[in-house]
Design a protein around this motif. Structure first.
Motif, PDB file in Angstrom:
ATOM      1  N   ILE A  36       0.817  -1.218   0.000  1.00 31.90           N
ATOM      2  CA  ILE A  36       0.000   0.000   0.000  1.00 31.90           C
ATOM      3  C   ILE A  36       0.848   1.265   0.000  1.00 31.90           C
ATOM      4  O   ILE A  36       0.349   2.338  -0.305  1.00 31.90           O
ATOM      5  N   SER A  37       2.118   1.115   0.325  1.00 29.03           N
ATOM      6  CA  SER A  37       3.034   2.248   0.275  1.00 29.03           C
ATOM      7  C   SER A  37       4.448   1.689   0.233  1.00 29.03           C
ATOM      8  O   SER A  37       4.736   0.716   0.944  1.00 29.03           O
ATOM      9  N   PRO A  38       5.329   2.220  -0.589  1.00 29.54           N
ATOM     10  CA  PRO A  38       5.207   3.389  -1.461  1.00 29.54           C
ATOM     11  C   PRO A  38       4.426   3.058  -2.732  1.00 29.54           C
ATOM     12  O   PRO A  38       4.189   1.883  -3.043  1.00 29.54           O
ATOM     13  N   GLN A  39       4.066   4.081  -3.446  1.00 28.07           N
ATOM     14  CA  GLN A  39       3.381   3.927  -4.717  1.00 28.07           C
ATOM     15  C   GLN A  39       4.387   3.543  -5.798  1.00 28.07           C
ATOM     16  O   GLN A  39       5.565   3.873  -5.711  1.00 28.07           O
ATOM     17  N   ASP A  40       3.893   2.879  -6.825  1.00 30.03           N
ATOM     18  CA  ASP A  40       4.735   2.511  -7.958  1.00 30.03           C
ATOM     19  C   ASP A  40       5.317   3.778  -8.585  1.00 30.03           C
ATOM     20  O   ASP A  40       4.598   4.745  -8.824  1.00 30.03           O
ATOM     21  N   GLY A  41       6.623   3.794  -8.827  1.00 32.67           N
ATOM     22  CA  GLY A  41       7.290   4.943  -9.439  1.00 32.67           C
ATOM     23  C   GLY A  41       7.780   5.982  -8.447  1.00 32.67           C
ATOM     24  O   GLY A  41       8.362   6.991  -8.853  1.00 32.67           O
ATOM     25  N   ALA A  42       7.571   5.747  -7.142  1.00 32.20           N
ATOM     26  CA  ALA A  42       8.044   6.695  -6.131  1.00 32.20           C
ATOM     27  C   ALA A  42       9.567   6.759  -6.156  1.00 32.20           C
ATOM     28  O   ALA A  42      10.238   5.802  -6.537  1.00 32.20           O
ATOM     29  N   ALA A  43      10.105   7.906  -5.737  1.00 34.49           N
ATOM     30  CA  ALA A  43      11.555   8.092  -5.686  1.00 34.49           C
ATOM     31  C   ALA A  43      11.977   8.396  -4.253  1.00 34.49           C
ATOM     32  O   ALA A  43      11.223   8.999  -3.489  1.00 34.49           O
ATOM     33  N   THR A  44      13.171   7.963  -3.907  1.00 36.03           N
ATOM     34  CA  THR A  44      13.710   8.250  -2.585  1.00 36.03           C
ATOM     35  C   THR A  44      15.217   8.479  -2.683  1.00 36.03           C
ATOM     36  O   THR A  44      15.879   7.924  -3.552  1.00 36.03           O
ATOM     37  N   ASN A  45      15.713   9.321  -1.764  1.00 36.97           N
ATOM     38  CA  ASN A  45      17.149   9.504  -1.632  1.00 36.97           C
ATOM     39  C   ASN A  45      17.597   9.159  -0.208  1.00 36.97           C
ATOM     40  O   ASN A  45      18.705   9.457   0.183  1.00 36.97           O
ATOM     41  N   LEU A  46      16.717   8.510   0.538  1.00 33.36           N
ATOM     42  CA  LEU A  46      16.987   8.174   1.934  1.00 33.36           C
ATOM     43  C   LEU A  46      17.687   6.813   2.058  1.00 33.36           C
ATOM     44  O   LEU A  46      17.579   5.975   1.171  1.00 33.36           O
ATOM     45  N   PRO A  47      18.364   6.578   3.187  1.00 39.15           N
ATOM     46  CA  PRO A  47      19.043   5.290   3.379  1.00 39.15           C
ATOM     47  C   PRO A  47      18.098   4.143   3.766  1.00 39.15           C
ATOM     48  O   PRO A  47      18.490   2.986   3.738  1.00 39.15           O
ATOM     49  N   THR A  48      16.870   4.466   4.155  1.00 44.46           N
ATOM     50  CA  THR A  48      15.884   3.436   4.481  1.00 44.46           C
ATOM     51  C   THR A  48      14.583   3.747   3.753  1.00 44.46           C
ATOM     52  O   THR A  48      14.325   4.899   3.372  1.00 44.46           O
ATOM     53  N   ILE A  49      13.788   2.707   3.577  1.00 46.26           N
ATOM     54  CA  ILE A  49      12.478   2.881   2.967  1.00 46.26           C
ATOM     55  C   ILE A  49      11.471   2.088   3.788  1.00 46.26           C
ATOM     56  O   ILE A  49      11.763   0.977   4.239  1.00 46.26           O
ATOM     57  N   ASP A  50      10.316   2.695   4.041  1.00 43.45           N
ATOM     58  CA  ASP A  50       9.230   2.007   4.724  1.00 43.45           C
ATOM     59  C   ASP A  50       8.287   1.444   3.678  1.00 43.45           C
ATOM     60  O   ASP A  50       7.821   2.174   2.795  1.00 43.45           O
ATOM     61  N   VAL A  83      14.741  -9.716   1.770  1.00 48.96           N
ATOM     62  CA  VAL A  83      15.516  -8.770   2.567  1.00 48.96           C
ATOM     63  C   VAL A  83      15.045  -8.700   4.015  1.00 48.96           C
ATOM     64  O   VAL A  83      15.810  -8.324   4.896  1.00 48.96           O
ATOM     65  N   VAL A  84      13.791  -9.050   4.253  1.00 52.80           N
ATOM     66  CA  VAL A  84      13.279  -9.002   5.625  1.00 52.80           C
ATOM     67  C   VAL A  84      12.017  -9.861   5.713  1.00 52.80           C
ATOM     68  O   VAL A  84      11.303 -10.031   4.727  1.00 52.80           O
ATOM     69  N   ARG A  85      11.787 -10.389   6.919  1.00 49.78           N
ATOM     70  CA  ARG A  85      10.574 -11.172   7.156  1.00 49.78           C
ATOM     71  C   ARG A  85       9.971 -10.786   8.497  1.00 49.78           C
ATOM     72  O   ARG A  85      10.661 -10.289   9.380  1.00 49.78           O
ATOM     73  N   TYR A  86       8.680 -11.021   8.617  1.00 52.34           N
ATOM     74  CA  TYR A  86       7.939 -10.717   9.840  1.00 52.34           C
ATOM     75  C   TYR A  86       7.062 -11.915  10.171  1.00 52.34           C
ATOM     76  O   TYR A  86       6.261 -12.347   9.344  1.00 52.34           O
ATOM     77  N   GLU A  87       7.245 -12.461  11.379  1.00 48.15           N
ATOM     78  CA  GLU A  87       6.398 -13.561  11.824  1.00 48.15           C
ATOM     79  C   GLU A  87       5.160 -12.967  12.478  1.00 48.15           C
ATOM     80  O   GLU A  87       5.234 -12.349  13.528  1.00 48.15           O
ATOM     81  N   ASN A  88       4.033 -13.153  11.816  1.00 47.59           N
ATOM     82  CA  ASN A  88       2.759 -12.629  12.280  1.00 47.59           C
ATOM     83  C   ASN A  88       2.282 -13.436  13.492  1.00 47.59           C
ATOM     84  O   ASN A  88       2.415 -14.655  13.508  1.00 47.59           O
ATOM     85  N   PRO A  89       1.728 -12.773  14.516  1.00 46.39           N
ATOM     86  CA  PRO A  89       1.237 -13.511  15.687  1.00 46.39           C
ATOM     87  C   PRO A  89       0.155 -14.537  15.298  1.00 46.39           C
ATOM     88  O   PRO A  89      -0.600 -14.311  14.355  1.00 46.39           O
ATOM     89  N   ASP A 102      16.691  -1.182   5.181  1.00 46.21           N
ATOM     90  CA  ASP A 102      17.933  -0.457   4.900  1.00 46.21           C
ATOM     91  C   ASP A 102      18.275  -0.646   3.417  1.00 46.21           C
ATOM     92  O   ASP A 102      18.497  -1.764   2.963  1.00 46.21           O
ATOM     93  N   ILE A 103      18.288   0.452   2.683  1.00 46.20           N
ATOM     94  CA  ILE A 103      18.645   0.386   1.257  1.00 46.20           C
ATOM     95  C   ILE A 103      19.926   1.168   0.974  1.00 46.20           C
ATOM     96  O   ILE A 103      20.233   1.465  -0.173  1.00 46.20           O
ATOM     97  N   SER A 104      20.684   1.461   2.027  1.00 50.61           N
ATOM     98  CA  SER A 104      21.888   2.283   1.863  1.00 50.61           C
ATOM     99  C   SER A 104      22.947   1.613   0.991  1.00 50.61           C
ATOM    100  O   SER A 104      23.779   2.302   0.407  1.00 50.61           O
ATOM    101  N   ASN A 105      22.928   0.295   0.889  1.00 51.07           N
ATOM    102  CA  ASN A 105      23.922  -0.402   0.062  1.00 51.07           C
ATOM    103  C   ASN A 105      23.467  -0.611  -1.379  1.00 51.07           C
ATOM    104  O   ASN A 105      24.218  -1.186  -2.174  1.00 51.07           O
ATOM    105  N   TYR A 106      22.263  -0.181  -1.702  1.00 48.46           N
ATOM    106  CA  TYR A 106      21.780  -0.310  -3.082  1.00 48.46           C
ATOM    107  C   TYR A 106      22.268   0.895  -3.884  1.00 48.46           C
ATOM    108  O   TYR A 106      22.210   2.029  -3.414  1.00 48.46           O
ATOM    109  N   PRO A 107      22.725   0.662  -5.094  1.00 51.48           N
ATOM    110  CA  PRO A 107      23.159   1.795  -5.932  1.00 51.48           C
ATOM    111  C   PRO A 107      21.941   2.571  -6.435  1.00 51.48           C
ATOM    112  O   PRO A 107      20.810   2.081  -6.374  1.00 51.48           O
TER     113      PRO A 107
END
Length: 182
Positions: A36-50, A83-89, A102-107
């Motif tokens: 549901i987020s981010p939208q397709d085509g979104a851009a970021t310059n941050l080291p992490t993405i939610d 890259v990450v997993r979440y065990e749902n209760p 963490d996307i800081s290592n992605y070019p």
């Protein structure tokens, strides 16, 4: 054993396992999941993405059954790699979850995000997959060059014509926020 007897044994085994894994009368159905987020085509310059996902255990659409099982595991992949997993209760059939990645290592590039929701035991292979969302990682600032007036030029007007050249390799420029100070 005859072939007919082997077929009956196989059928009985599958029926038994289905009843044990999914309850009598319930049939296994893959869960729904979407980014549901981010939208397709979104851009970021941050080291992490939610990356926010919405998930739901589903019922067999051809019956009046309620949702079966729960969504046990959520996985996020970037470019096809987990890259990450979440065990749902336990017993949580639906909800939202946000991965912080963490996307800081992605070019600087366009990456593909995809989420997966597993129902019940992961080894059973009952999983739903989200749509693929592409995100632009662009940490390089745009290149802007003043063509005219040239540096040191004396202007005799209050409204000079300013010519610039600009480029940006990935995400482009947002002209509604462009500010030029003379």
């Amino acid at each position: 054993m005859s072939i007919r007897q082997i077929d009956l044994v196989c059928f009985a085994t599958v029926f038994f396992l289905n009843s044990v894994l999914f309850g009598a009368g319930n049939s296994p159905v893959i869960p729904d999941i979407s980014i549901i987020s981010p939208q397709d085509g979104a851009a970021t310059n941050l080291p992490t993405i939610d990356v926010a996902v919405s998930f739901k255990a589903t019922a067999n659409p051809n019956s009046s059954e309620k949702s079966t099982g729960n969504v046990s595991l959520l996985i996020l992949k970037i470019n096809g790699v987990e890259v990450v997993r979440y065990e749902n209760p336990p017993n949580i059939k639906e909800g939202n979850y946000t991965f912080s990645v963490d996307i800081s290592n992605y070019p600087d590039s366009i990456v593909s995000l995809q989420a997966f929701a597993y129902q019940g035991n992961v080894n059973a292979g009952l999983f739903g997959e989200s749509n693929i969302v592409q995100v632009i990682i662009d940490r390089a600032p745009p290149q802007i060059t003043v063509i005219s007036p040239t540096d040191g030029t004396t202007l005799d007007t209050n409204t000079p014509l300013v010519t610039i050249a600009y480029s940006d390799a990935l995400s482009g420029l947002e002209f509604t926020s462009l500010l030029i100070t003379i």
